[in-house]
Design an enzyme around this catalytic site. Structure first.
Site, PDB file in Angstrom:
ATOM      1  N   CYS A   2       0.899  -1.303  -0.019  1.00  0.00           N
ATOM      2  CA  CYS A   2      -0.196   0.108  -0.061  1.00  0.00           C
ATOM      3  C   CYS A   2       0.872   1.394   0.097  1.00  0.00           C
ATOM      4  CB  CYS A   2      -0.892  -0.006   1.183  1.00  0.00           C
ATOM      5  SG  CYS A   2      -1.790  -1.606   1.492  1.00  0.00           S
ATOM      6  N   ARG A  50      -4.985   1.577  -0.287  1.00  0.00           N
ATOM      7  CA  ARG A  50      -4.889   0.220  -0.242  1.00  0.00           C
ATOM      8  C   ARG A  50      -4.824  -0.388  -1.397  1.00  0.00           C
ATOM      9  NH1 ARG A  50      -9.748  -3.786   2.401  1.00  0.00           N
ATOM     10  NH2 ARG A  50      -8.290  -5.704   2.247  1.00  0.00           N
ATOM     11  N   ILE A  53      -4.268  -7.280  -0.991  1.00  0.00           N
ATOM     12  CA  ILE A  53      -3.770  -8.637  -1.379  1.00  0.00           C
ATOM     13  C   ILE A  53      -4.027  -9.730  -0.596  1.00  0.00           C
ATOM     14  CG2 ILE A  53      -1.333  -9.507  -1.386  1.00  0.00           C
ATOM     15  CD1 ILE A  53      -1.754  -7.348  -3.765  1.00  0.00           C
ATOM     16  N   ASN A  76       2.550  -0.712   5.259  1.00  0.00           N
ATOM     17  CA  ASN A  76       2.872  -0.911   3.762  1.00  0.00           C
ATOM     18  C   ASN A  76       3.707  -2.039   3.746  1.00  0.00           C
ATOM     19  OD1 ASN A  76       3.806  -0.712   0.945  1.00  0.00           O
ATOM     20  ND2 ASN A  76       5.180   0.900   1.461  1.00  0.00           N
ATOM     21  N   GLY A  77       3.215  -3.030   2.802  1.00  0.00           N
ATOM     22  CA  GLY A  77       4.302  -4.160   2.932  1.00  0.00           C
ATOM     23  C   GLY A  77       3.436  -5.633   3.057  1.00  0.00           C
ATOM     24  N   GLU A  78       4.110  -6.626   3.404  1.00  0.00           N
ATOM     25  CA  GLU A  78       3.402  -7.948   3.686  1.00  0.00           C
ATOM     26  C   GLU A  78       4.251  -8.536   5.105  1.00  0.00           C
ATOM     27  OE1 GLU A  78       0.762  -8.709   2.465  1.00  0.00           O
ATOM     28  OE2 GLU A  78       0.678  -7.904   0.890  1.00  0.00           O
ATOM     29  N   ASP A 101      -2.928  -9.510   7.703  1.00  0.00           N
ATOM     30  CA  ASP A 101      -1.489  -9.362   8.400  1.00  0.00           C
ATOM     31  C   ASP A 101      -1.402  -8.032   9.181  1.00  0.00           C
ATOM     32  OD1 ASP A 101      -1.404  -8.392   5.881  1.00  0.00           O
ATOM     33  OD2 ASP A 101       0.903  -8.443   5.558  1.00  0.00           O
ATOM     34  N   GLY A 370      13.668 -12.296  -8.388  1.00  0.00           N
ATOM     35  CA  GLY A 370      15.093 -12.945  -7.893  1.00  0.00           C
ATOM     36  C   GLY A 370      16.345 -12.055  -7.215  1.00  0.00           C
TER      37      GLY A 370
END
Length: 609
Positions: A2, A50, A53, A76-78, A101, A370
């Site tokens: 986000c 938002r 996810i 912001n993030g996971e 989360d 990667g």
């Protein structure tokens, strides 16, 4: 993933419309909804855009407030291990209202405070306001995958996911002349001595693996909550190392596949992205088709299509290919600059921009990538010299073996030992000191300074070089991972992905995986001339042999030299150099630094020296 914003006033109440103005400026980071929150005393405001996810329901909306009303959070993030953390909290009697989360992080912070950072496996930038203490707590992930910018003054503290949101709040756009000098001379975008600084004098960044507490009277307390120990080496054989690497890598990929929206992978055909794609395939098997996204350059000598096809033909995938051109990158240049905000490396960033767009256009909102393997496992060819210098001083037998392997297996001719290496080995005088002394005594209009205007040179010529001379391979890898190198790549990926409302996840940057890798002996980084040896050995039963034991290193390379010879590029480079000469940033054109000049001209047209 986000976009977050915040405004903490130390004096008077704030206007909620200003928070909305900041948040609206980063709508691309979160097109699925927005939220605003003000504290009761109206001195703290939080904003959120938002991108849904995990848990697509309204229950996962932000800003999120704790059940007792004490804490408010924007993330912001996971948090990839949120399921494990949630189970631990449930076992203590905690009840959750959502499957997000964010709620897990909020509950964990309410329970453990800043100590919760030690338990997080994730990419994140978040802020939590404590209504009782009237304090703001902010933290950024260990590698800096997610951005966190701020502006601090005696009256207020502002923060945001992107610099443009701070500008929307009225922060000045004064450009740092020191950053301009260092970018033009060294090509660097970070200050290794003052890593909180940015290209803009009034904009700071929270460093990776750091957290800050901001009090109601304007005090800021900053702490580093994680430090990688690169000097530790464990006693382990190659079989044990492979087993542990495979376990940690698979767990990292599995956690980064957690999503309530489609997940795909970027595929360049190199060792790293191919490993990610085929590990996903090994986990998913026939249960889910994985979409891969690749950039191809037909007819270009460095095109990697052959390797992409080897991977796609081996896995249960639906390949999507794009074909960037000089014209397509040029058409997107202004958009890319808008999202990147500061100078970026080359046209390869424009290619990445198109890959991210292709993911969004094909309904994929999460993309595995990667990045991080080269910097943590010695993937670039320049690490060989550092390793050989270390071996020359510590293990002459191993040194001779590596030199022989480079000559025979990789057909590389090692250069003769130069004066720098001889001085370094003798210990008579540090090479870094010699380099800095040379810069101080030569004339400001010398070609050493690449045409930078003498006035700018005089101001900063006595500053030390940002590049040290490394005494060990691991020291060099640490520098690339946390100082100069990976930090740029993470910024490019975040901005390009978020420009299209796509989330990028990086399995090679699991901190547990990186901690393990850095504890390995050097022979598992470079062995008989083979870079990233532990990765090659760990994935050789999954990867096509042609990829597992590739000798060349391409690195997402478009035919940039050919593109730059085309009229549209010649024109913008000429305009950029004329502008910089008029502004007394350079005093003459330099055909070897066209891209750097273009980037600085765009920076100065955004702000001002």
């Amino acid at each position: 993933m986000c976009g977050i914003t915040g405004y903490f006033s130390f004096t008077s109440p704030i206007d909620k419309s200003l928070i909305k103005q900041m948040t609206d400026s980063i709508i691309h980071r979160g097109p699925d909804g927005d939220g605003l929150w003000l504290s009761e005393n109206k001195k703290m405001g939080l904003g959120h855009r938002r991108l849904s996810i995990i848990d697509l329901s309204d229950a996962a909306s932000q800003p999120m407030i704790s059940p007792d009303g004490r804490f408010a959070i924007v993330l912001n993030g996971e948090i990839y291990n949120y399921i494990e953390l949630k189970n631990q909290l449930v076992s203590t009697g905690y009840t959750f209202r959502s499957s997000s989360d964010t709620e897990v992080l909020l509950a964990l912070f309410a329970t453990e405070g800043p100590a919760c950072l030690q338990k997080l496996d994730g990419m994140f930038a978040f802020a939590v306001y404590d209504n009782v203490k009237q304090e703001l707590f902010c933290a950024r992930d260990r590698f800096g995958e997610k951005p966190f910018y701020f502006n601090y003054s005696p009256n207020q503290f502002l923060f945001a996911s992107e610099i443009k949101a701070l500008f929307a709040a009225g922060v000045t756009k004064e450009v740092s002349s020191k950053f301009v000098f260092n970018y033009l001379l060294y090509g660097v975008s970070d200050d290794i001595n003052e890593p909180a600084n940015t290209f803009y004098a009034e904009v700071k960044q929270l460093e990776p693996a750091h957290c800050i507490t901001v009090t109601s009277d304007g005090k800021i307390i900053k702490q580093k909550y994680w430090l990688l120990d690169y000097e530790k080496t464990i006693n382990i054989n190659i079989s044990e190392a492979i087993e542990q690497y495979r376990f940690l890598f698979r767990r990292s990929v599995e956690r980064r596949l957690r999503s309530d929206v489609p997940v795909g992978s970027s595929l360049s055909g190199g060792l790293d992205s191919s490993s990610v794609v085929l590990e996903v395939n090994r986990i998913k098997g026939q249960s889910q088709i994985q979409k891969t996204f690749s950039a191809r350059f037909p007819g270009f000598v460095r095109d990697e299509s052959r390797f992409m096809d080897l991977v796609n033909n081996r896995a249960n995938v639906q390949p999507v290919s794009i074909f960037p051109t000089a014209d397509s990158v040029m058409r997107n240049l202004e958009k890319i600059w808008y999202h990147q905000e500061i100078p970026f490396g080359s046209t390869s960033i424009g290619v990445q921009f198109e890959v991210m767009k292709a993911a969004r256009d094909n309904g994929v909102l999460v993309l595995l990538d990667g990045q991080g393997a080269d910097e943590t496992m010695a993937g670039y060819t320049f690490y060989r010299n550092t390793y050989l210098n270390e071996l020359r001083n510590s293990n002459s037998g191993r040194y001779q073996s590596e030199v022989k392997a480079l000559k025979e297996t990789h057909q590389l001719t090692m250069p003769a030992e130069g004066m720098k290496q001889k001085i370094l080995r003798s210990g008579l005088l540090p090479v870094q000191l010699l380099r800095n002394l040379r810069k101080q005594i030569i004339r400001p209009d010398s070609s050493f300074f690449l045409g930078i205007h003498p006035d700018l040179v005089r101001e900063y010529k006595n500053e030390p070089s940002p590049f040290p001379v490394f005494e060990s391979l691991k020291e060099h890898l640490f520098f690339s991972s946390f100082k100069i190198g990976l930090t740029d790549l993470l910024r490019y990926a975040d901005r390009n992905a978020m420009a299209h409302s796509v989330e990028v996840r990086l399995p090679f940057l699991s901190h547990e995986l990186v901690e393990f890798v850095f504890s390995l002996p050097n022979t598992m980084f470079i062995n008989e001339g083979w870079s990233k040896y532990i990765l090659r050995r760990s994935m050789e039963d999954v990867l096509p042999t042609e990829i597992a034991w590739r000798k060349d290193k391409v690195g997402y390379e478009p035919p940039q030299t050919d593109w730059f010879s085309q009229p549209q590029y010649i024109s913008i480079f000429s305009e950029a150099q004329e502008y910089l000469m008029a502004e007394k940033v350079i005093n003459r054109p330099n055909s070897h630094y066209l891209w750097q000049h273009l980037m600085i001209s765009k920076l100065l047209k955004t702000g001002a020296l």
